[in-house]
Design a protein around this motif. Structure first.
Motif, PDB file in Angstrom:
ATOM      1  N   VAL A 125    -106.890  18.999 -70.072  1.00  0.00           N
ATOM      2  CA  VAL A 125    -105.996  19.998 -69.492  1.00  0.00           C
ATOM      3  C   VAL A 125    -104.586  19.780 -70.047  1.00  0.00           C
ATOM      4  CG1 VAL A 125    -105.031  20.953 -67.375  1.00  0.00           C
ATOM      5  CG2 VAL A 125    -107.387  20.069 -67.396  1.00  0.00           C
ATOM      6  N   VAL A 126    -103.987  20.846 -70.577  1.00  0.00           N
ATOM      7  CA  VAL A 126    -102.623  20.774 -71.090  1.00  0.00           C
ATOM      8  C   VAL A 126    -101.728  21.608 -70.178  1.00  0.00           C
ATOM      9  CG1 VAL A 126    -101.104  21.148 -73.069  1.00  0.00           C
ATOM     10  CG2 VAL A 126    -103.500  20.500 -73.433  1.00  0.00           C
ATOM     11  N   GLU A 179    -105.674  11.533 -64.530  1.00  0.00           N
ATOM     12  CA  GLU A 179    -104.546  11.259 -65.430  1.00  0.00           C
ATOM     13  C   GLU A 179    -104.967  11.250 -66.890  1.00  0.00           C
ATOM     14  OE1 GLU A 179    -100.948   7.955 -65.989  1.00  0.00           O
ATOM     15  OE2 GLU A 179    -102.470   7.716 -64.407  1.00  0.00           O
ATOM     16  N   GLU A 180    -106.125  10.662 -67.192  1.00  0.00           N
ATOM     17  CA  GLU A 180    -106.556  10.572 -68.587  1.00  0.00           C
ATOM     18  C   GLU A 180    -107.003  11.920 -69.147  1.00  0.00           C
ATOM     19  OE1 GLU A 180    -110.219   9.815 -66.042  1.00  0.00           O
ATOM     20  OE2 GLU A 180    -108.070   9.326 -65.986  1.00  0.00           O
ATOM     21  N   LYS A 181    -107.198  12.902 -68.272  1.00  0.00           N
ATOM     22  CA  LYS A 181    -107.662  14.223 -68.708  1.00  0.00           C
ATOM     23  C   LYS A 181    -106.527  15.232 -68.857  1.00  0.00           C
ATOM     24  CE  LYS A 181    -112.280  13.634 -68.436  1.00  0.00           C
ATOM     25  NZ  LYS A 181    -113.231  13.895 -69.535  1.00  0.00           N
ATOM     26  N   ARG A 182    -105.308  14.849 -68.560  1.00  0.00           N
ATOM     27  CA  ARG A 182    -104.214  15.817 -68.575  1.00  0.00           C
ATOM     28  C   ARG A 182    -103.085  15.369 -69.499  1.00  0.00           C
ATOM     29  NH1 ARG A 182    -103.036  13.435 -62.971  1.00  0.00           N
ATOM     30  NH2 ARG A 182    -101.137  12.193 -63.321  1.00  0.00           N
ATOM     31  N   PHE A 183    -102.411  16.362 -70.071  1.00  0.00           N
ATOM     32  CA  PHE A 183    -101.234  16.115 -70.897  1.00  0.00           C
ATOM     33  C   PHE A 183    -100.130  17.043 -70.412  1.00  0.00           C
ATOM     34  CE2 PHE A 183     -98.411  16.615 -74.514  1.00  0.00           C
ATOM     35  CZ  PHE A 183     -98.270  15.307 -74.957  1.00  0.00           C
ATOM     36  N   LEU A 184     -98.981  16.488 -70.062  1.00  0.00           N
ATOM     37  CA  LEU A 184     -97.889  17.245 -69.472  1.00  0.00           C
ATOM     38  C   LEU A 184     -96.757  17.406 -70.484  1.00  0.00           C
ATOM     39  CD1 LEU A 184     -97.821  15.371 -66.054  1.00  0.00           C
ATOM     40  CD2 LEU A 184     -99.049  17.471 -66.605  1.00  0.00           C
ATOM     41  N   ILE A 185     -96.288  18.637 -70.615  1.00  0.00           N
ATOM     42  CA  ILE A 185     -95.224  18.942 -71.573  1.00  0.00           C
ATOM     43  C   ILE A 185     -94.010  19.487 -70.839  1.00  0.00           C
ATOM     44  CG2 ILE A 185     -94.558  20.336 -73.579  1.00  0.00           C
ATOM     45  CD1 ILE A 185     -97.508  20.466 -74.354  1.00  0.00           C
ATOM     46  N   ASN A 186     -92.855  18.942 -71.164  1.00  0.00           N
ATOM     47  CA  ASN A 186     -91.583  19.503 -70.733  1.00  0.00           C
ATOM     48  C   ASN A 186     -91.263  20.664 -71.667  1.00  0.00           C
ATOM     49  OD1 ASN A 186     -88.890  20.120 -70.357  1.00  0.00           O
ATOM     50  ND2 ASN A 186     -88.142  18.038 -70.642  1.00  0.00           N
ATOM     51  N   TYR A 187     -91.125  21.851 -71.123  1.00  0.00           N
ATOM     52  CA  TYR A 187     -90.864  23.052 -71.919  1.00  0.00           C
ATOM     53  C   TYR A 187     -89.643  22.872 -72.823  1.00  0.00           C
ATOM     54  CZ  TYR A 187     -89.875  28.064 -72.673  1.00  0.00           C
ATOM     55  OH  TYR A 187     -89.624  29.290 -73.214  1.00  0.00           O
ATOM     56  N   ASP A 188     -88.592  22.238 -72.300  1.00  0.00           N
ATOM     57  CA  ASP A 188     -87.397  22.003 -73.099  1.00  0.00           C
ATOM     58  C   ASP A 188     -87.724  21.183 -74.341  1.00  0.00           C
ATOM     59  OD1 ASP A 188     -86.406  23.129 -70.826  1.00  0.00           O
ATOM     60  OD2 ASP A 188     -84.745  21.718 -70.579  1.00  0.00           O
ATOM     61  N   ASP A 189     -88.614  20.184 -74.184  1.00  0.00           N
ATOM     62  CA  ASP A 189     -88.984  19.359 -75.328  1.00  0.00           C
ATOM     63  C   ASP A 189     -89.714  20.168 -76.391  1.00  0.00           C
ATOM     64  OD1 ASP A 189     -87.890  17.030 -74.294  1.00  0.00           O
ATOM     65  OD2 ASP A 189     -89.738  16.452 -73.264  1.00  0.00           O
ATOM     66  N   LEU A 190     -90.589  21.084 -75.969  1.00  0.00           N
ATOM     67  CA  LEU A 190     -91.339  21.869 -76.943  1.00  0.00           C
ATOM     68  C   LEU A 190     -90.423  22.707 -77.813  1.00  0.00           C
ATOM     69  CD1 LEU A 190     -94.097  22.740 -78.063  1.00  0.00           C
ATOM     70  CD2 LEU A 190     -94.065  24.626 -76.427  1.00  0.00           C
ATOM     71  N   VAL A 191     -89.387  23.311 -77.214  1.00  0.00           N
ATOM     72  CA  VAL A 191     -88.538  24.209 -78.003  1.00  0.00           C
ATOM     73  C   VAL A 191     -87.397  23.496 -78.709  1.00  0.00           C
ATOM     74  CG1 VAL A 191     -89.098  26.186 -76.564  1.00  0.00           C
ATOM     75  CG2 VAL A 191     -87.061  24.837 -76.039  1.00  0.00           C
ATOM     76  N   THR A 192     -87.142  22.217 -78.380  1.00  0.00           N
ATOM     77  CA  THR A 192     -86.053  21.513 -79.042  1.00  0.00           C
ATOM     78  C   THR A 192     -86.540  20.417 -79.985  1.00  0.00           C
ATOM     79  OG1 THR A 192     -85.827  19.996 -77.162  1.00  0.00           O
ATOM     80  CG2 THR A 192     -84.418  21.951 -77.184  1.00  0.00           C
ATOM     81  N   ARG A 193     -87.699  19.831 -79.721  1.00  0.00           N
ATOM     82  CA  ARG A 193     -88.245  18.795 -80.611  1.00  0.00           C
ATOM     83  C   ARG A 193     -89.766  18.872 -80.645  1.00  0.00           C
ATOM     84  NH1 ARG A 193     -86.078  13.642 -77.048  1.00  0.00           N
ATOM     85  NH2 ARG A 193     -86.231  14.642 -75.020  1.00  0.00           N
ATOM     86  N   PRO A 194     -90.270  19.967 -81.178  1.00  0.00           N
ATOM     87  CA  PRO A 194     -91.724  20.196 -81.179  1.00  0.00           C
ATOM     88  C   PRO A 194     -92.511  19.164 -81.962  1.00  0.00           C
ATOM     89  CG  PRO A 194     -90.603  21.790 -82.578  1.00  0.00           C
ATOM     90  CD  PRO A 194     -89.540  21.074 -81.819  1.00  0.00           C
ATOM     91  N   GLY A 195     -91.925  18.615 -83.033  1.00  0.00           N
ATOM     92  CA  GLY A 195     -92.663  17.628 -83.811  1.00  0.00           C
ATOM     93  C   GLY A 195     -93.054  16.423 -82.987  1.00  0.00           C
ATOM     94  N   VAL A 196     -92.169  15.990 -82.098  1.00  0.00           N
ATOM     95  CA  VAL A 196     -92.466  14.841 -81.234  1.00  0.00           C
ATOM     96  C   VAL A 196     -93.571  15.199 -80.247  1.00  0.00           C
ATOM     97  CG1 VAL A 196     -91.514  13.217 -79.572  1.00  0.00           C
ATOM     98  CG2 VAL A 196     -90.107  14.008 -81.478  1.00  0.00           C
ATOM     99  N   VAL A 197     -93.511  16.423 -79.695  1.00  0.00           N
ATOM    100  CA  VAL A 197     -94.551  16.853 -78.758  1.00  0.00           C
ATOM    101  C   VAL A 197     -95.908  16.885 -79.457  1.00  0.00           C
ATOM    102  CG1 VAL A 197     -95.375  18.767 -77.330  1.00  0.00           C
ATOM    103  CG2 VAL A 197     -92.942  18.159 -77.318  1.00  0.00           C
ATOM    104  N   LEU A 198     -95.957  17.397 -80.687  1.00  0.00           N
ATOM    105  CA  LEU A 198     -97.218  17.444 -81.423  1.00  0.00           C
ATOM    106  C   LEU A 198     -97.767  16.038 -81.665  1.00  0.00           C
ATOM    107  CD1 LEU A 198     -96.433  20.417 -81.747  1.00  0.00           C
ATOM    108  CD2 LEU A 198     -97.130  20.279 -84.149  1.00  0.00           C
ATOM    109  N   ARG A 199     -96.911  15.106 -82.029  1.00  0.00           N
ATOM    110  CA  ARG A 199     -97.375  13.732 -82.254  1.00  0.00           C
ATOM    111  C   ARG A 199     -97.923  13.119 -80.973  1.00  0.00           C
ATOM    112  NH1 ARG A 199     -92.832  13.596 -85.695  1.00  0.00           N
ATOM    113  NH2 ARG A 199     -91.514  12.673 -84.075  1.00  0.00           N
ATOM    114  N   ASP A 200     -97.242  13.380 -79.853  1.00  0.00           N
ATOM    115  CA  ASP A 200     -97.726  12.837 -78.585  1.00  0.00           C
ATOM    116  C   ASP A 200     -99.054  13.464 -78.165  1.00  0.00           C
ATOM    117  OD1 ASP A 200     -95.560  11.186 -78.511  1.00  0.00           O
ATOM    118  OD2 ASP A 200     -94.510  12.227 -76.888  1.00  0.00           O
ATOM    119  N   LEU A 201     -99.220  14.755 -78.444  1.00  0.00           N
ATOM    120  CA  LEU A 201    -100.502  15.414 -78.162  1.00  0.00           C
ATOM    121  C   LEU A 201    -101.634  14.751 -78.936  1.00  0.00           C
ATOM    122  CD1 LEU A 201     -99.711  19.245 -78.048  1.00  0.00           C
ATOM    123  CD2 LEU A 201    -101.157  18.029 -76.415  1.00  0.00           C
TER     124      LEU A 201
END
Length: 282
Positions: free
Chosen positions: A145-146, A180-202
């Motif tokens: 779940v994302v 917890e192991e089935k979910r990944f939580l994203i801060n919307y601000d992080d996606l639009v300001t530093r997407p490369g880091v979010v992709l690596r964490d995914l």
């Protein structure tokens, strides 16, 4: 509240798992609902996940009439099949998940039925995490779940129909019912300001995605809410990510705890601090 962050937007973000050469595709079906309120960047998140070679989305016409469901979402098909109505689509008790997934299989709603990771983009699903997890577990179905939400400080960017208080309630349910192991939580601000880091964490969370990419243009104000398939209407919303990015990078970036909200700021900040670290991985 975290400080305003500004980073230049790159032309393309493309990230590959460090051990991608040895990663094998999943040998069974894995369902991947993305739980994001409307107008909060769900289409861009769906684009990112769909860039994985093993992910398929619902960007096809299940009725073979040449019309893709609105924003490649599952809800229009469920409404058309009579499983939901427009009035009940946000009611978690009105959803029959067995009927929904039987419909998905019967209509072969995913674009590539051979790919093992099946994406489900349906904003109302964020209100139904308890019932959806119960359905998956009862039927022995694997899932990831994302989830993506706004920081509670950004009261001045609330969508009128989806105030912070409402999605904070949904987030609490997700934290309670999605392992917890089935979910990944994203801060919307992080996606639009530093997407490369979010992709690596995914990819660190779920290496079998293997690789992820996003065109930097999709994070700009004019492009943020384009749909994942050509030929659909452009969507404009008060909370679109491109406009948020412009706001973050402007001199008017002010984080307000009290504007346009009936929720208790301290409660929301405690929830936020429990979910998101102060900084992302580098």
């Amino acid at each position: 509240c975290r400080d305003c962050i500004s980073h230049p937007i790159e032309a393309t973000y493309r990230v590959t798992s460090s051990d991608s050469s040895t990663i094998k595709p999943p040998d069974h079906t894995i369902y991947m609902p993305i739980l994001v309120p409307p107008f909060f960047g769900s289409s861009v998140l769906a684009n990112i996940l769909s860039s994985s070679p093993y992910v398929t989305n619902m960007c096809k016409d299940p009725y073979s009439k040449g019309r893709i469901p609105w924003q490649c979402e599952s809800t229009p098909t469920l409404v058309r099949e009579g499983i939901l109505t427009k009035k009940t689509r946000w009611d978690p008790l009105a959803m029959n998940w067995t009927a929904a997934y039987d419909t998905y299989e019967r209509l072969r709603v995913w674009k590539d039925m051979e790919k093992p990771i099946r994406l489900d983009k349906g904003p109302p699903n964020i209100a139904k995490s308890k019932q959806l997890m119960e359905y998956y577990d009862a039927n022995g179905m694997d899932y990831r779940v994302v989830v993506m939400i706004f920081h509670p400080c950004r009261k001045d960017w609330e969508h009128q129909n989806f105030p912070t208080l409402r999605y904070s309630v949904y987030l609490r349910e997700i934290l309670k019912f999605v392992p917890e192991e089935k979910r990944f939580l994203i801060n919307y601000d992080d996606l639009v300001t530093r997407p490369g880091v979010v992709l690596r964490d995914l990819l660190s969370w779920f290496p079998q995605l293997t690789s992820l990419a996003i065109d930097g243009d999709e994070l700009r104000p004019r492009e943020m809410n384009l749909h994942v398939e050509a030929g659909q209407r452009k969507l404009r919303g008060a909370s679109n990510g491109g406009s948020l990015l412009s706001y973050i990078q402007s001199d008017n970036c002010v984080l307000s705890l009290h504007q346009n909200s009936t929720s208790t700021p301290s409660d929301e900040l405690e929830l936020w601090d429990a979910v998101f670290p102060a900084t992302l991985s580098s």
